[in-house]
Design an enzyme around this catalytic site. Structure first.
Site, PDB file in Angstrom:
ATOM      1  CG  MET A  78      -1.932  -1.300   1.542  1.00  0.00           C
ATOM      2  SD  MET A  78      -2.928  -1.376   2.972  1.00  0.00           S
ATOM      3  CE  MET A  78      -3.809  -0.042   2.284  1.00  0.00           C
ATOM      4  CG  HIS A  79       0.335   3.216   2.554  1.00  0.00           C
ATOM      5  ND1 HIS A  79      -0.631   4.079   2.497  1.00  0.00           N
ATOM      6  CD2 HIS A  79       0.978   2.674   3.465  1.00  0.00           C
ATOM      7  CE1 HIS A  79      -1.746   3.133   3.742  1.00  0.00           C
ATOM      8  NE2 HIS A  79      -0.319   2.379   4.253  1.00  0.00           N
ATOM      9  CG  ASP A 237       0.161  -4.802   1.397  1.00  0.00           C
ATOM     10  OD1 ASP A 237      -0.916  -4.079   2.538  1.00  0.00           O
ATOM     11  OD2 ASP A 237       1.100  -5.338   1.996  1.00  0.00           O
TER      12      ASP A 237
END
Length: 492
Positions: A78-79, A237
């Site tokens: 992520m991110h 995830d």
């Protein structure tokens, strides 16, 4: 029919081939490099993700009837910030979730824009790893690259784009960007304005189980697949792993004891705690979840065993632990600072309560208990919101320890369920693909039918009472040390 789950991790992509009954037929992993151009920076080349995923897909499907492949979906790191120009070319390497360069931008968002404002717009506050501060960093430090941006994407969504030609994302992954109105499941106009971008730069938002498109002809031809193969949006995830462990619906919980540790709580209704101690994100089942993330979990035990005790025989060390709930030694597991619920990068690992009769086994026990107590800190925040949790699933490397599972069951005072198959986000991705293709009516239905509990650790009332007394002491240690941690950090 076959369904493919692609877990785009930080060091490798893991690909899984599953049939409609949940049988896993093949698993393939392909590594790619990480780049650290400056101390604290962490980057990857999105082209590496695509090339390794395509190589992995070819290997995954070798020897199988490719005409039976119906759908593909994702779980992913992520991110991360992926930016594309007007020709959909990658402008610069992706800035990853574990990149620490954005401390100035992070402070600006939390202190100048303000945590209350951020929470009102997005249900979350800023962390250095989130996408919005990365975007501001590019704006401030690389204005020539910022001016070229036409699309802003997340790592797994870049794969979906390369496969379908659709600029897409899903609700769970978008929730971790600090650009998304989590409650209303749409982009936050206010946050886009703060970051100096427009809505047409953002990807189209889907639910995780929705089909975003089908394979492009050249991709299908390269893989030997039909252009009718559906691609579902997938999930971040943690949300994808939660699908794989059956942590969907209302009040379900999963604890992951990996390098970091997470406590993931699925909720039908939106909720956010007063101090944003937990992340409030959309979930892959179409609803919401709360998540507490501690930066050091099983890695604390690895550090203690490998670097301090000097052994790889973890089980032998744990076998020396005689009495649970009676340890006079406490351990704060903040070896890399802490995220949930303290959000304190200056926090440090700490042993307290040592005496001349303290043994190595006492300190080993304190490490295991310290991680469990820290997980309970996040657990208590969720309980304060009125969430009732009677049991949890557990996964990750630390979950292989029967002793650790017993400690967690009694520290939290809930049943701990072990599932039969643990394939993480890749399994969750394959399950989401099956829902997108109509094999199952919902994420909850496929989780109920495919995820099987094979063992349950029950809490013991007497031991739970002992741990309750010790937890009440543990939770006073960090506040007592907080100012000192900041002073120690300033001197480093």
């Amino acid at each position: 029919m076959y369904y493919i789950g692609i877990d785009l991790g930080t060091s490798a992509v893991k690909l899984l081939l599953m049939d409609g009954k949940g049988t896993i037929h093949n698993v393939v992993s392909k590594e790619y490099p990480l780049y650290f151009p400056h101390p604290g920076w962490s980057e990857q080349n999105p082209e590496d993700w695509y090339e390794k995923s395509m190589d992995g897909l070819s290997e995954l499907l070798y020897g199988f009837d490719k005409s039976k492949v119906a759908g593909i979906s994702f779980g992913g790191q992520m991110h991360g910030l992926v930016i594309l120009d007007e020709q959909d070319r990658v402008i610069r390497p992706a800035i990853l979730w574990n990149d620490g360069r954005t401390y100035e931008e992070n402070d600006y968002l939390n202190r100048t824009v303000g945590k209350e404002t951020l929470s009102r717009y997005t249900a979350n506050i800023s962390f250095t790893g989130f996408t919005a501060p990365k975007l501001l960093w590019v704006k401030n430090k690389e204005p020539e690259n910022f001016a070229r941006i036409k699309k802003i994407m997340l790592p797994k969504d870049y794969l979906a784009y390369r496969m379908t030609g659709v600029h897409c994302t899903d609700v769970s992954d978008a929730s971790g960007m600090l650009l998304f109105d989590v409650k209303n499941r749409c982009w936050s106009d206010e946050m886009l304005e703060i970051c100096g971008v427009t809505k047409d730069m953002m990807a189209q938002v889907f639910e995780s189980y929705e089909c975003v498109g089908t394979l492009l002809p050249d991709v299908a031809e390269k893989l030997g697949l039909s252009t009718d193969v559906k691609v579902a949006a997938g999930a971040g995830d943690n949300a994808a792993a939660a699908v794989g462990t059956g942590t969907v619906g209302d009040g379900r919980c999963n604890i992951s004891l990996g390098t970091s540790g997470t406590i993931f709580i699925s909720m039908k209704e939106f909720g956010v705690d007063q101090f944003n101690a937990l992340h409030a994100f959309g979930h892959a089942d179409g609803h919401y979840h709360l998540m507490g993330c501690m930066l050091s979990a099983a890695s604390c035990n690895k550090w203690w065993m490998d670097d301090i005790v000097g052994t790889k025989d973890y089980a032998a060390e744990q076998s020396k632990i005689a009495k649970l709930g009676e340890n006079h030694v406490y351990f704060l597991p903040y070896l890399m600072g802490e995220r949930s619920p303290h959000n304190d990068p200056d926090a440090r690992g700490t042993f307290i309560g040592l005496t001349m009769d303290t043994s190595r086994a006492d300190m080993t026990q304190a490490v295991l208990e310290g991680v469990a107590f820290a997980l309970r800190d996040s657990f208590e925040v969720a309980k304060a919101l009125g969430v009732t949790i009677g049991r949890t699933k557990i996964c990750g490397g630390g979950a292989k320890s029967p002793l650790w599972k017993t400690i967690i069951a009694n520290v939290l005072g809930i049943k701990v369920d072990v599932i039969g198959s643990e394939e993480g986000p890749a399994m969750g991705g394959a399950m989401l693909a099956a829902v997108a293709c109509g094999e199952y009516a919902s994420v909850e239905e496929i989780a109920e039918k495919l995820v099987k509990v094979v063992d349950t650790v029950e809490p013991d009332p007497e031991l739970t009472a002992k741990y309750e007394e010790r937890y009440q002491k543990f939770k006073r240690i960090y506040p007592a040390c907080k100012e000192l941690f900041a002073e120690i950090s300033d001197k480093e």
